[in-house]
Write a protein that holds these residues in place. Structure first.
Motif, PDB file in Angstrom:
ATOM      1  N   GLU A  31     -30.797  -8.905 -11.454  1.00  0.00           N
ATOM      2  CA  GLU A  31     -31.466  -8.258 -10.332  1.00  0.00           C
ATOM      3  C   GLU A  31     -30.424  -8.013  -9.251  1.00  0.00           C
ATOM      4  OE1 GLU A  31     -34.448 -11.050  -9.249  1.00  0.00           O
ATOM      5  OE2 GLU A  31     -35.597 -10.820 -11.115  1.00  0.00           O
ATOM      6  N   VAL A  32     -30.267  -6.747  -8.866  1.00  0.00           N
ATOM      7  CA  VAL A  32     -29.236  -6.356  -7.902  1.00  0.00           C
ATOM      8  C   VAL A  32     -29.898  -5.859  -6.627  1.00  0.00           C
ATOM      9  CG1 VAL A  32     -27.255  -4.850  -7.465  1.00  0.00           C
ATOM     10  CG2 VAL A  32     -27.689  -5.711  -9.775  1.00  0.00           C
ATOM     11  N   ASN A  33     -29.500  -6.465  -5.513  1.00  0.00           N
ATOM     12  CA  ASN A  33     -29.973  -6.022  -4.205  1.00  0.00           C
ATOM     13  C   ASN A  33     -28.744  -5.614  -3.397  1.00  0.00           C
ATOM     14  OD1 ASN A  33     -31.235  -5.549  -1.774  1.00  0.00           O
ATOM     15  ND2 ASN A  33     -31.692  -7.689  -1.353  1.00  0.00           N
ATOM     16  N   TYR A  34     -28.535  -4.306  -3.275  1.00  0.00           N
ATOM     17  CA  TYR A  34     -27.375  -3.786  -2.532  1.00  0.00           C
ATOM     18  C   TYR A  34     -27.864  -3.322  -1.165  1.00  0.00           C
ATOM     19  CZ  TYR A  34     -22.716  -1.803  -1.980  1.00  0.00           C
ATOM     20  OH  TYR A  34     -21.429  -1.550  -1.553  1.00  0.00           O
ATOM     21  N   GLN A  35     -27.442  -4.028  -0.118  1.00  0.00           N
ATOM     22  CA  GLN A  35     -27.928  -3.745   1.229  1.00  0.00           C
ATOM     23  C   GLN A  35     -26.854  -3.041   2.041  1.00  0.00           C
ATOM     24  OE1 GLN A  35     -29.101  -7.582   2.774  1.00  0.00           O
ATOM     25  NE2 GLN A  35     -31.080  -7.511   1.748  1.00  0.00           N
ATOM     26  N   LEU A  36     -27.193  -1.889   2.578  1.00  0.00           N
ATOM     27  CA  LEU A  36     -26.267  -1.159   3.431  1.00  0.00           C
ATOM     28  C   LEU A  36     -26.227  -1.783   4.815  1.00  0.00           C
ATOM     29  CD1 LEU A  36     -27.112   2.536   2.479  1.00  0.00           C
ATOM     30  CD2 LEU A  36     -25.212   1.138   1.649  1.00  0.00           C
ATOM     31  N   GLY A  37     -25.027  -2.028   5.311  1.00  0.00           N
ATOM     32  CA  GLY A  37     -24.843  -2.554   6.649  1.00  0.00           C
ATOM     33  C   GLY A  37     -24.304  -1.490   7.580  1.00  0.00           C
ATOM     34  N   TYR A  38     -23.389  -1.887   8.463  1.00  0.00           N
ATOM     35  CA  TYR A  38     -22.827  -0.935   9.420  1.00  0.00           C
ATOM     36  C   TYR A  38     -21.971   0.108   8.698  1.00  0.00           C
ATOM     37  CZ  TYR A  38     -24.032  -4.381  13.046  1.00  0.00           C
ATOM     38  OH  TYR A  38     -24.690  -5.252  13.872  1.00  0.00           O
ATOM     39  N   PRO A  39     -22.065   1.374   9.080  1.00  0.00           N
ATOM     40  CA  PRO A  39     -21.220   2.406   8.486  1.00  0.00           C
ATOM     41  C   PRO A  39     -19.794   2.342   9.012  1.00  0.00           C
ATOM     42  CG  PRO A  39     -22.647   3.364  10.152  1.00  0.00           C
ATOM     43  CD  PRO A  39     -23.054   1.923  10.025  1.00  0.00           C
ATOM     44  N   VAL A  40     -18.944   3.186   8.470  1.00  0.00           N
ATOM     45  CA  VAL A  40     -17.551   3.267   8.910  1.00  0.00           C
ATOM     46  C   VAL A  40     -17.511   3.701  10.378  1.00  0.00           C
ATOM     47  CG1 VAL A  40     -15.287   4.302   8.466  1.00  0.00           C
ATOM     48  CG2 VAL A  40     -16.891   3.943   6.571  1.00  0.00           C
ATOM     49  N   THR A  41     -16.675   3.041  11.170  1.00  0.00           N
ATOM     50  CA  THR A  41     -16.448   3.441  12.559  1.00  0.00           C
ATOM     51  C   THR A  41     -15.352   4.492  12.567  1.00  0.00           C
ATOM     52  OG1 THR A  41     -17.048   1.229  13.338  1.00  0.00           O
ATOM     53  CG2 THR A  41     -15.836   2.647  14.867  1.00  0.00           C
ATOM     54  N   VAL A  42     -15.699   5.721  12.942  1.00  0.00           N
ATOM     55  CA  VAL A  42     -14.772   6.850  12.863  1.00  0.00           C
ATOM     56  C   VAL A  42     -14.495   7.396  14.258  1.00  0.00           C
ATOM     57  CG1 VAL A  42     -14.340   9.127  11.876  1.00  0.00           C
ATOM     58  CG2 VAL A  42     -15.643   7.424  10.567  1.00  0.00           C
ATOM     59  N   ASN A  43     -13.232   7.367  14.647  1.00  0.00           N
ATOM     60  CA  ASN A  43     -12.816   7.938  15.929  1.00  0.00           C
ATOM     61  C   ASN A  43     -12.574   9.431  15.790  1.00  0.00           C
ATOM     62  OD1 ASN A  43     -12.844   5.550  17.407  1.00  0.00           O
ATOM     63  ND2 ASN A  43     -10.731   5.040  16.922  1.00  0.00           N
ATOM     64  N   ASP A  44     -13.204  10.199  16.654  1.00  0.00           N
ATOM     65  CA  ASP A  44     -12.970  11.635  16.703  1.00  0.00           C
ATOM     66  C   ASP A  44     -11.503  11.895  17.052  1.00  0.00           C
ATOM     67  OD1 ASP A  44     -14.272  14.492  17.092  1.00  0.00           O
ATOM     68  OD2 ASP A  44     -12.927  14.155  18.797  1.00  0.00           O
ATOM     69  N   ALA A  45     -10.843  12.783  16.318  1.00  0.00           N
ATOM     70  CA  ALA A  45      -9.402  12.996  16.499  1.00  0.00           C
ATOM     71  C   ALA A  45      -9.062  13.485  17.904  1.00  0.00           C
ATOM     72  CB  ALA A  45      -8.886  13.983  15.450  1.00  0.00           C
ATOM     73  N   ALA A  46      -9.841  14.427  18.418  1.00  0.00           N
ATOM     74  CA  ALA A  46      -9.553  14.963  19.749  1.00  0.00           C
ATOM     75  C   ALA A  46      -9.823  13.927  20.831  1.00  0.00           C
ATOM     76  CB  ALA A  46     -10.386  16.219  19.989  1.00  0.00           C
ATOM     77  N   GLU A  47     -10.911  13.175  20.693  1.00  0.00           N
ATOM     78  CA  GLU A  47     -11.219  12.144  21.677  1.00  0.00           C
ATOM     79  C   GLU A  47     -10.205  11.000  21.615  1.00  0.00           C
ATOM     80  OE1 GLU A  47     -13.203  12.335  24.071  1.00  0.00           O
ATOM     81  OE2 GLU A  47     -14.515  14.002  23.529  1.00  0.00           O
ATOM     82  N   TYR A  48      -9.727  10.703  20.409  1.00  0.00           N
ATOM     83  CA  TYR A  48      -8.683   9.687  20.284  1.00  0.00           C
ATOM     84  C   TYR A  48      -7.424  10.108  21.042  1.00  0.00           C
ATOM     85  CZ  TYR A  48      -4.601   7.356  18.466  1.00  0.00           C
ATOM     86  OH  TYR A  48      -3.400   6.696  18.391  1.00  0.00           O
ATOM     87  N   GLU A  49      -7.004  11.343  20.853  1.00  0.00           N
ATOM     88  CA  GLU A  49      -5.788  11.804  21.525  1.00  0.00           C
ATOM     89  C   GLU A  49      -5.983  11.819  23.043  1.00  0.00           C
ATOM     90  OE1 GLU A  49      -2.106  12.857  22.505  1.00  0.00           O
ATOM     91  OE2 GLU A  49      -2.823  12.109  20.563  1.00  0.00           O
ATOM     92  N   PHE A  50      -7.177  12.188  23.487  1.00  0.00           N
ATOM     93  CA  PHE A  50      -7.498  12.150  24.916  1.00  0.00           C
ATOM     94  C   PHE A  50      -7.407  10.726  25.458  1.00  0.00           C
ATOM     95  CE2 PHE A  50     -11.238  11.215  27.703  1.00  0.00           C
ATOM     96  CZ  PHE A  50     -10.706  11.710  28.889  1.00  0.00           C
ATOM     97  N   ALA A  51      -7.989   9.757  24.724  1.00  0.00           N
ATOM     98  CA  ALA A  51      -7.957   8.362  25.178  1.00  0.00           C
ATOM     99  C   ALA A  51      -6.540   7.814  25.154  1.00  0.00           C
ATOM    100  CB  ALA A  51      -8.873   7.517  24.304  1.00  0.00           C
ATOM    101  N   ARG A  52      -5.784   8.122  24.096  1.00  0.00           N
ATOM    102  CA  ARG A  52      -4.401   7.650  24.011  1.00  0.00           C
ATOM    103  C   ARG A  52      -3.585   8.170  25.183  1.00  0.00           C
ATOM    104  NH1 ARG A  52       0.343   9.129  23.436  1.00  0.00           N
ATOM    105  NH2 ARG A  52      -0.344  11.304  23.384  1.00  0.00           N
ATOM    106  N   ALA A  53      -3.715   9.463  25.479  1.00  0.00           N
ATOM    107  CA  ALA A  53      -2.964  10.057  26.585  1.00  0.00           C
ATOM    108  C   ALA A  53      -3.373   9.445  27.922  1.00  0.00           C
ATOM    109  CB  ALA A  53      -3.177  11.569  26.600  1.00  0.00           C
ATOM    110  N   THR A  54      -4.660   9.125  28.066  1.00  0.00           N
ATOM    111  CA  THR A  54      -5.139   8.507  29.298  1.00  0.00           C
ATOM    112  C   THR A  54      -4.543   7.118  29.469  1.00  0.00           C
ATOM    113  OG1 THR A  54      -7.209   9.767  29.152  1.00  0.00           O
ATOM    114  CG2 THR A  54      -7.197   7.839  30.608  1.00  0.00           C
TER     115      THR A  54
END
Length: 397
Positions: A293-316
């Motif tokens: 008996e297999v119970n596969y439970q999905l948890g938190y998804p991948v945390t993905v940083n938007d490329a443009a927002e990442y570059e904005f935050a890095r520059a800031t």
């Protein structure tokens, strides 16, 4: 005044708040004392405040004096862990068996500091800011509940960008920022398996169906599977953390169990491992004449940083603190984070800042340890960056 200058003005208040929060750690979604401390800290600010219905959340909206315009969401998680604190700080946890071992008390104080800074700059803001104080990151996921209750639209229109940060007690020098574009933290799912056999006397195993050797074969096969069926550059980490079965050495058990955590960094790998693991477990059990008996439970998804927002935050960050205060991580982190649900809906970025008190970060106790010791001297920088990200992002039409 600049965001950094204002942050220094509020240093004492936010450090005091962090230490008050540290003494009353609370778990999961029901954080009444934490919620009251947040509400008290926000008193007198020009904020529209809404409390959660299903959890002890606080959502606060600041209306910019030059709006309406874009909406920026700033997020801080508030919950603690079931850990007995073993640090020597004078503001040690007063709740036995509970500790802010992951630094969420700093997240809350830093976000309150950002609210104070931005309130002081309210008349200059060409848009609105939503402050998301969220329970339940360590457990059942408070972010999707707050999203369901409307946090992303709390300003009356959908947030245009979202930012959050996480402190660390080890690995990097004090005050060092880090992040990366794209996948930043893993998806975390759970695999629960029951192998069903037929019990009998341990001296005559042929008269039953022993689930334990079959379960052991399955555990080994799962480890081989992730090295042979998945791209090494899109990895899967599968760790069996619990095995249980049997009651006595001379009894063949009716069934045996194991539980595993599964970490992935893309939705494609996540879907494939769910299907492949289920197929392998059921097939190997069937090959031995047993069932699984297999119970596969999905948890938190991948945390993905938007490329443009990442570059904005890095520059800031570089602009505010200097290039030597930022490191781009070459690889994602295997930890998981329910900020991922926000970033599925709104482009944004999740950042780390080191609050390591030790001169030897590699030897320091890491997050979740009962010895984790966070240096709250970084709080003004955390508040200033969150506020500065909001100021600069709102200025972009």
């Amino acid at each position: 005044m600049s965001t950094r200058e204002l942050a220094e003005q509020f240093r004492g208040e936010i450090v005091d708040l962090r230490r008050a929060l540290h003494q009353v750690p609370e778990y999961d979604l029901d954080l009444p004392k934490t919620q009251q401390l947040v509400l008290h800290a926000l008193e007198g600010l020009p904020l529209e405040i809404t409390l959660g219905k299903e959890l002890s959340s606080v959502t606060a909206v600041l209306r910019g004096g030059r709006g309406p315009g874009p909406v920026v969401l700033l997020r801080g998680d508030m919950d603690a862990l079931p850990v007995t604190e073993r640090t020597a700080v004078p503001y040690i946890s007063q709740h036995p068996g509970m500790m802010h071992a992951c630094g969420h008390d700093l997240h809350v104080a830093g976000l309150v500091g950002a609210a104070k800074i931005l309130s002081a700059l309210k008349d200059e803001l060409p848009g609105d800011v939503v402050f998301m104080f969220q329970p339940g990151e360590e457990t059942s996921g408070g972010a999707p509940i707050m999203i369901r209750e409307g946090v992303l639209d709390a300003a009356g229109r959908r947030a245009d960008a979202a930012y959050g940060l996480h402190v660390g007690s080890a690995n990097l020098p004090l005050g060092m920022w880090s992040s990366r574009p794209g996948p930043f933290m893993a998806a975390a799912d759970q695999l629960h398996v029951r192998v069903v056999g037929a019990g009998t006397h341990g001296a005559t195993p042929y008269r039953g169906k022993d689930p334990i050797p079959v379960l052991c074969e399955i555990v080994g096969a799962l480890q081989a599977m992730v090295t042979r069926q998945f791209d090494v550059f899109d990895p899967v980490v599968l760790t069996v953390g619990r095995i249980a079965g049997g009651t006595k050495e001379n009894i063949i058990a009716d069934d045996a169990f194991f539980d595993a955590t599964v970490r992935t960094f893309s939705e494609a790998a996540r879907t494939t491992i769910q299907q492949a693991a289920t197929r392998l477990v059921e097939g190997m059990a069937a090959a031995h004449g047993l069932t699984a008996e297999v119970n596969y439970q999905l948890g938190y998804p991948v945390t993905v940083n938007d490329a443009a927002e990442y570059e904005f935050a890095r520059a800031t960050i570089v602009d505010l603190f200097g290039a030597d205060r930022f490191r781009e991580r070459p690889n994602p982190r295997c930890g998981a984070e329910d900020m991922s649900y926000v970033l599925q809906e709104v482009p944004g970025v999740y950042l780390n800042i080191s609050a390591c008190r030790s001169a030897d970060p590699d030897a320091a106790a890491d997050n979740h340890s009962p010895l984790a010791d966070f240096d709250d001297s970084i709080l003004p920088d955390a508040s200033a960056l969150l506020a500065e990200l909001a100021v600069r992002r709102l200025a972009r039409s």
